[in-house]
Design a protein around this motif. Structure first.
Motif, short mmCIF file in Angstrom:
data_model
loop_
_atom_site.label_atom_id
_atom_site.label_comp_id
_atom_site.label_asym_id
_atom_site.label_seq_id
_atom_site.Cartn_x
_atom_site.Cartn_y
_atom_site.Cartn_z
N PHE A 123 -2.29 -13.58 -32.97
CA PHE A 123 -1.16 -12.79 -32.45
C PHE A 123 -0.55 -11.93 -33.57
O PHE A 123 -0.19 -10.78 -33.35
N TYR B 143 -3.73 -19.71 -24.74
CA TYR B 143 -3.70 -21.00 -25.44
C TYR B 143 -4.60 -22.08 -24.83
O TYR B 143 -5.16 -22.88 -25.59
N PRO B 144 -4.81 -22.11 -23.49
CA PRO B 144 -5.74 -23.15 -23.01
C PRO B 144 -7.14 -23.01 -23.59
O PRO B 144 -7.82 -24.00 -23.87
N VAL C 170 -0.55 -14.94 -26.03
CA VAL C 170 -0.17 -16.36 -26.07
C VAL C 170 -0.69 -17.12 -24.84
O VAL C 170 -0.92 -18.32 -24.88
N LEU C 171 -0.97 -16.36 -23.76
CA LEU C 171 -1.49 -17.02 -22.54
C LEU C 171 -2.91 -17.55 -22.74
O LEU C 171 -3.41 -18.27 -21.89
N SER D 266 -0.11 -7.03 -25.35
CA SER D 266 -0.45 -7.97 -24.26
C SER D 266 -0.03 -9.40 -24.63
O SER D 266 0.05 -9.74 -25.81
N PRO D 267 0.23 -10.22 -23.64
CA PRO D 267 0.68 -11.60 -23.92
C PRO D 267 -0.47 -12.52 -24.30
O PRO D 267 -0.92 -13.36 -23.50
#
Lengths: 338, 242
Positions: free
Chosen positions: B125, B104-105, B101-102, B98-99
């Motif tokens: 990650f 990050y907020p 990295v999204l 899964s991404p």
């Protein structure tokens, strides 16, 4: 199993690439309708009065169509990102972008021209949380402040404010690229930065309610009142291939602003609906207390010398432009005559 | 072999140089490789530049160390405690695809807008492939080898050190190599997106200021750093297999 893991690794790498790509500004696309000339434009923060409203009004009132244009918009993060869209050719025209970013790109060889003024004066405000203890601009010394993107007018504003504070013997500001006003509000509320930027009328209600405090105003910084802080730019290939489309677009831009100031109540309704704003029409109407019609004219373009000086001072250009460069970059021949 | 590689790269760069000088390639988007190489050479003595390299290197090393240590330990636990392995391996595998990295907020809110957020996200990650590959590496150790060790009355430590570790090392190091790649990608990408930190920020600023040579110098150095890390981890793998 190792093969399965390898497949998963590949898929994950692909997902990462897509995610990073998704963080980049989208390109515009669109089909050309019969009889209409396609013009692709780029601008930032479409909910803002000076950026999004003339576009929304021109569409709603059919100004583009009446003029024979089909306009497709790409939204960017602001500043140099708008310039990038124009340089790459994904947009023909970039509206409401900072002069410093355009000058910086031009001196590096970007095929662009500044074709008109967009906003004259520095219409920015900086806000903070009441509990931050920040009350005026001197309190911002050494603090973390947000701006939209490198080369944007909010970036220039923060750099100019920092320079002013330094000239008063105070520590410089730590400027951080955060994004538009909503991103700055989130960053302020979560303690990522001390103060964020906005443009009227956003967050004025929160200021009135005591949820936020206004700490500084663009009017306090230098003498930008008569400087075209934001300009409209165009790709040279587009100007050479279809100069009439450029002229027509600028004509519609001015027509939209004239209509907006002649019909403020209708304009805010279009603004509210098109930008999907939660602010009431009454609040949106207060925007007209902050802007004069003259500040949003597309010509004349005042303060070229200040724009060039800022571009050098703030590191966008290494040295001032020559007269030849100035006359090549600032080309107002596409502005329609009155 | 090395000479062939260097010659092939040199030929490619020479072709690009000619293409740029003859303006087949637009010099605004692609600078002359000679100017990029000169820029890379001069940047080695530039204090500011080295400071940025140090920030990125520090973030990469810290994130990789966290991911490597935590990943190997957690992978070992998932292998050792079978119910935990059965329960969590599919979840780790799903997260791996899964991404993340999204997120990050959220990391910015938790850790602040600084390198700590980037390191934490990169470590999260990268820990996932390390866990998965470690668990699979240990599960795949040949039972015959273990039985031979036990028949020789080897202690648990000696079984682990002399049989399990050498047998599992290639797969564990595959996981670590992937983890390192992810750490580098996430650190540089987040520095780029957030415009904080080192080389990623420099790439973003160079791009936004339309300084193509600086941009390629930064990217070139990131590639060099990446290659150096991969070389280093290959050496470590050889050590572990001895």
């Amino acid at each position: 199993m190792r093969k399965t893991l390898t497949t998963m690794t590949t898929m994950t790498a692909l997902a990462t690439s897509l995610t990073v790509a998704a963080c980049s500004p989208p390109g515009s696309s669109g089909s050309e309708e019969e009889g209409l000339t396609q013009v692709n434009i780029a601008f930032s923060n479409p909910t803002i009065f000076t950026t999004g409203l003339p576009y929304y009004v021109a569409i709603d009132q059919g100004f583009y169509e009446d003029a024979g244009l089909q306009v497709e918009a790409t939204f960017t993060g602001g500043g140099a990102e708008t310039v990038q869209a124009v340089v790459s050719g994904s947009a023909d025209i970039g509206t409401e972008t900072s002069g410093a970013a355009a000058i910086g790109a031009y001196v590096e060889g970007a095929p662009i021209k500044i074709v008109s003024a967009s906003t004259t004066g520095l219409d920015l405000q900086w806000f903070a949380l009441p509990e931050s203890g920040l009350t005026d601009r001197s309190d911002l010394a050494g603090r973390r402040m947000g701006y939209s993107a490198t080369g944007s007018s909010s970036h220039i504003g923060v750099l100019a404010l920092s320079e002013l504070l330094e000239s008063e013997g105070l520590p410089p500001i730590q400027a951080e690229a955060i994004g538009g006003p909503p991103d700055n509000l989130t960053a302020v509320q979560t303690g990522q930065i001390d103060a964020g930027w906005t443009q009227p009328p956003f967050f004025l209600e929160e200021v009135a309610n005591g949820e936020l405090v206004l700490v500084a105003d663009g009017a306090e910084i230098g003498d930008y009142a008569d400087v075209a802080m934001r300009v409209n730019i165009a790709n040279i290939s587009f100007l050479e291939e279809d100069p009439d489309a450029a002229r027509t677009f600028l004509e519609v831009q001015q027509q939209s602003w004239d209509w907006i100031f002649d019909n403020p109540e209708e304009a805010v309704k279009i603004w509210q609906e098109s930008a999907d704003l939660e602010l009431t029409e009454e609040v949106l109407l207060t925007t007209f207390d902050y802007y004069e019609r003259e500040e949003l004219r597309i010509a004349p373009l005042d303060g070229q010398d200040v724009l060039i000086a800022d571009a050098v001072d703030f590191g966008f250009a290494e040295e001032p432009l020559t007269d030849e460069q100035v006359s090549e970059l600032f080309d107002l021949s596409y502005v329609p005559e009155d | 072999m090395w000479i062939v590689r260097i010659v092939m790269i040199a030929i490619f760069l020479a072709l690009v140089e000619v293409a740029v000088r003859t303006e087949i390639l637009n010099p605004f988007f692609v600078p002359e490789p000679s100017s990029v190489l000169a820029g890379m050479a001069s940047s080695v003595t530039d204090g500011d530049f080295l400071g940025m390299v140090a920030i990125t290197l520090g973030a990469v090393l810290l994130a990789f160390a966290i991911a490597g240590i935590a990943g190997v330990l957690l992978g070992f636990v998932l292998w050792r405690v079978r119910p935990l392995g059965d329960a969590y391996e599919p979840l780790v595998a799903a997260l791996f695809s899964s991404p993340i990295v999204l997120l990050y907020p959220i990391f910015l809110v938790i850790f602040g807008r600084n390198s700590a957020a980037i390191i934490a996200l990169a470590a999260l990650f990268a820990v996932l492939p390390t866990i998965l590959f470690t668990k699979q590496a240990l599960s795949a150790v040949n039972r015959t080898l273990l039985n031979v060790g036990r028949s020789l009355s080897m202690s648990s430590w000696n079984l682990f050190r002399h049989i399990m570790l050498p047998a599992a090392a290639p797969t564990i190091f595959t996981g670590l190599r992937i983890a390192l790649t992810y750490v580098l990608i996430v650190v540089v990408a987040m520095e780029y997106i957030l415009q904080i930190g080192g080389l990623g920020r420099l790439v973003a600023e160079s791009a936004l200021l339309f300084r193509a040579t600086d941009l390629y110098v930064s990217v070139g150095l990131i590639v060099v750093i990446s290659a150096a890390f991969i070389w280093l981890i290959n050496q470590l793998e050889r050590l572990a297999q001895r």
